[in-house]
Motif scaffolding. Structure first.
Motif, short mmCIF file in Angstrom:
data_model
loop_
_atom_site.label_atom_id
_atom_site.label_comp_id
_atom_site.label_asym_id
_atom_site.label_seq_id
_atom_site.Cartn_x
_atom_site.Cartn_y
_atom_site.Cartn_z
N SER A 318 0.85 -1.20 0.00
CA SER A 318 0.00 0.00 0.00
C SER A 318 0.88 1.24 0.00
O SER A 318 1.98 1.22 0.56
CB SER A 318 -0.90 0.01 1.24
OG SER A 318 -1.80 -1.07 1.24
N LYS A 319 0.41 2.28 -0.63
CA LYS A 319 1.15 3.55 -0.59
C LYS A 319 0.16 4.71 -0.58
O LYS A 319 -1.02 4.55 -0.90
CB LYS A 319 2.12 3.66 -1.75
CG LYS A 319 1.50 3.83 -3.12
CD LYS A 319 2.59 4.05 -4.18
CE LYS A 319 1.98 4.33 -5.55
NZ LYS A 319 3.02 4.62 -6.55
N PHE A 320 0.69 5.90 -0.22
CA PHE A 320 -0.13 7.09 -0.07
C PHE A 320 0.57 8.26 -0.77
O PHE A 320 1.80 8.27 -0.92
CB PHE A 320 -0.34 7.42 1.41
CG PHE A 320 -1.09 6.36 2.17
CD1 PHE A 320 -2.46 6.47 2.34
CD2 PHE A 320 -0.42 5.26 2.70
CE1 PHE A 320 -3.15 5.48 3.03
CE2 PHE A 320 -1.11 4.28 3.39
CZ PHE A 320 -2.48 4.40 3.55
N VAL A 321 -0.25 9.24 -1.17
CA VAL A 321 0.30 10.43 -1.83
C VAL A 321 1.20 11.19 -0.88
O VAL A 321 2.27 11.67 -1.24
CB VAL A 321 -0.85 11.34 -2.33
CG1 VAL A 321 -0.29 12.63 -2.92
CG2 VAL A 321 -1.68 10.60 -3.37
N ASN A 322 0.78 11.32 0.39
CA ASN A 322 1.54 12.07 1.38
C ASN A 322 1.76 11.21 2.63
O ASN A 322 1.07 11.37 3.64
CB ASN A 322 0.78 13.36 1.74
CG ASN A 322 1.60 14.27 2.65
OD1 ASN A 322 2.79 14.05 2.87
ND2 ASN A 322 0.95 15.28 3.19
N PRO A 323 2.70 10.27 2.57
CA PRO A 323 2.90 9.37 3.71
C PRO A 323 3.34 10.08 4.98
O PRO A 323 3.17 9.54 6.07
CB PRO A 323 3.98 8.40 3.21
CG PRO A 323 4.69 9.14 2.12
CD PRO A 323 3.65 10.00 1.47
N GLU A 324 3.92 11.29 4.87
CA GLU A 324 4.35 12.01 6.06
C GLU A 324 3.19 12.36 6.98
O GLU A 324 3.39 12.63 8.17
CB GLU A 324 5.10 13.29 5.67
CG GLU A 324 6.46 13.03 5.04
CD GLU A 324 7.22 14.31 4.80
OE1 GLU A 324 6.69 15.38 5.15
OE2 GLU A 324 8.35 14.26 4.27
N LYS A 325 1.97 12.34 6.43
CA LYS A 325 0.79 12.66 7.23
C LYS A 325 0.13 11.42 7.84
O LYS A 325 -0.91 11.54 8.47
CB LYS A 325 -0.23 13.42 6.38
CG LYS A 325 0.20 14.85 6.03
CD LYS A 325 0.35 15.70 7.29
CE LYS A 325 0.69 17.14 6.94
NZ LYS A 325 0.82 17.98 8.15
N LEU A 326 0.73 10.25 7.64
CA LEU A 326 0.22 9.08 8.33
C LEU A 326 0.42 9.24 9.83
O LEU A 326 1.41 9.84 10.28
CB LEU A 326 0.95 7.82 7.84
CG LEU A 326 0.67 7.38 6.40
CD1 LEU A 326 1.60 6.23 6.01
CD2 LEU A 326 -0.79 6.96 6.23
N LYS A 327 -0.48 8.69 10.60
CA LYS A 327 -0.42 8.85 12.06
C LYS A 327 0.40 7.72 12.68
O LYS A 327 0.05 6.55 12.53
CB LYS A 327 -1.82 8.85 12.64
CG LYS A 327 -1.86 9.01 14.15
CD LYS A 327 -3.28 8.92 14.68
CE LYS A 327 -3.31 9.03 16.21
NZ LYS A 327 -4.69 8.89 16.72
#
Length: 403
Positions: A318-327
């Motif tokens: 899985s990946k996200f556009v802005n992983p730095e905002k993962l909690k």
């Protein structure tokens, strides 16, 4: 007054020391990502002046560093590292989804693949494999118990590759001399019935007038006459040695339904070469899973005791556009947030996803030298803010004691 400014400096640098200390504490945590605080200055207007006056410092954000850590080989089959982008998708016992870069996995008592906190690694199992990743709800905990036994498969296709030789002195490429009639090539092959039981059949080729004769017969003495295979096929070739008779032949059998023989035969002249026949079939007996390996694209490949190698599962990333905002959550995992963007699930190595390396772990990306320097700087800043507060306190005491 500078009291509030000094207090804000103490609080901000205290938070900074906490973050740096956490980085240092997790320098050996597999898949850990270091963090850095972002500060902002506070500016306000004084009621007795039109000048803008700095009023201290605040913490605006904590930035997570998702750069890759160093990959370390471990030799464990269920240790997995990710190169570049992507997270392992795990599920806790309550059904909540989390994401991690820690690839330390093991098998629980039910043969689910779980991490060290007992969270289930999700993907697709052997009997649920499909190419539709749009519906994330189709992902499930990977369970190797579903692949412990590979059921037998009945043989329905026998493949024959034959290179037939006739006497080079023959003037006719079909008939040949009388000596060719006794030229016999016999091969045995084991095929499997619907119950996975083996049966050996023999395939022989002899030379007749204007044709070659292929015979198939079974060798199992336990079968009655009507259950045995006894089939004769007449092969004909053109002047160039190409097979002109049917290459796909149905074989009549009471036990083996829909059994066919697929042939690729050639005929050529030679003085010394012998006939060569290669046989293969698509059936196999029941087998037990004896080992498995995980490929770079996340496929789980099982090796069975019946010598079969089968795909038994698939791990997705899985990946996200802005992983730095993962909690960040306890247990070296992250949870999704609205600011991180929608989750995108895919195959490792495909469409911007990183690749998966088995028997390897990604170490923490904490740079201890850098963090120790950051600790010294944060400590000095804290001491300076404390000194400013102490100085302000002395000034206040002086004002109070004026008479």
């Amino acid at each position: 007054m500078s009291t509030m400014e000094a207090i804000s400096g103490l609080m901000a640098n205290s938070n900074n020391i906490d973050v740096v200390s956490n980085n240092i504490a997790n320098a050996s945590t597999v898949g850990f990502k270091s963090s850095t605080l972002s500060f902002f200055d506070i500016v306000s207007n004084s009621f007795y002046s039109n000048r803008l006056i700095g009023s201290g410092v605040g913490v605006s954000n904590m930035r997570q560093n998702f750069s890759n850590g160093i990959l370390v080989q471990t030799g464990r089959d269920l240790d997995l590292g990710i190169v570049q982008d992507g997270f392992f998708r795990v599920l806790n016992s309550k059904g909540y989804v989390y994401y991690t870069r820690n690839g330390q996995f093991l098998l629980d008592k039910d043969k689910n693949i779980v991490n060290m906190e007992g969270m289930y690694l999700t993907g697709q199992n052997q009997f649920d494999l499909h190419n539709d990743l749009n519906n994330i709800s189709k992902l499930e905990p990977i369970n190797l118990k579903k692949s412990e036994i590979l059921k037998s498969k009945q043989t329905n296709v026998i493949k024959l590759n034959a290179d037939l030789i006739e006497n080079a002195n023959s003037t006719n490429s079909i008939t040949g001399s009388d000596d060719d009639i006794s030229n016999l090539e016999t091969n045995d092959i084991t095929i499997y019935d619907k119950n996975g039981k083996p049966q050996t059949i023999s395939i022989s080729i002899t030379k007749g007038d204007n044709e070659w004769i292929l015979k198939i017969h079974s060798n199992d003495i336990n079968h009655s006459n009507d259950e045995k295979i006894d089939h004769t096929i007449h092969l004909k070739f053109d002047s160039e040695g190409k097979l002109i008779s049917d290459s796909t032949i149905p074989i009549k059998s009471k036990i083996f339904k829909n059994l066919t023989l697929n042939m690729e035969c050639t005929l050529r002249k030679s003085e010394h070469d012998n006939h060569t026949i290669q046989l293969s079939q698509n059936g196999y007996p029941e087998g037990n899973l004896k080992s498995f390996e995980i490929l770079n694209n996340g496929e789980i490949i099982g090796q069975y005791t019946n010598q079969k190698i089968e795909k038994i599962g698939q791990i997705f990333l899985s990946k996200f556009v802005n992983p730095e905002k993962l909690k960040p959550e306890s247990g070296n995992v992250w949870s999704a947030t609205q600011e991180a963007g929608n989750e995108n699930v895919g195959i490792a190595g495909d469409k911007g996803f990183g690749i998966m390396i088995s028997k390897t772990l990604e170490s923490s990306n904490v740079d201890l030298n850098k963090e120790l320097i950051n600790m010294i700087v944060a400590q000095r800043n804290y001491q300076s803010s404390a000194q400013a507060f102490k100085t302000e306190d002395k000034i206040i005491n002086t004002l109070i004691n004026l008479r």
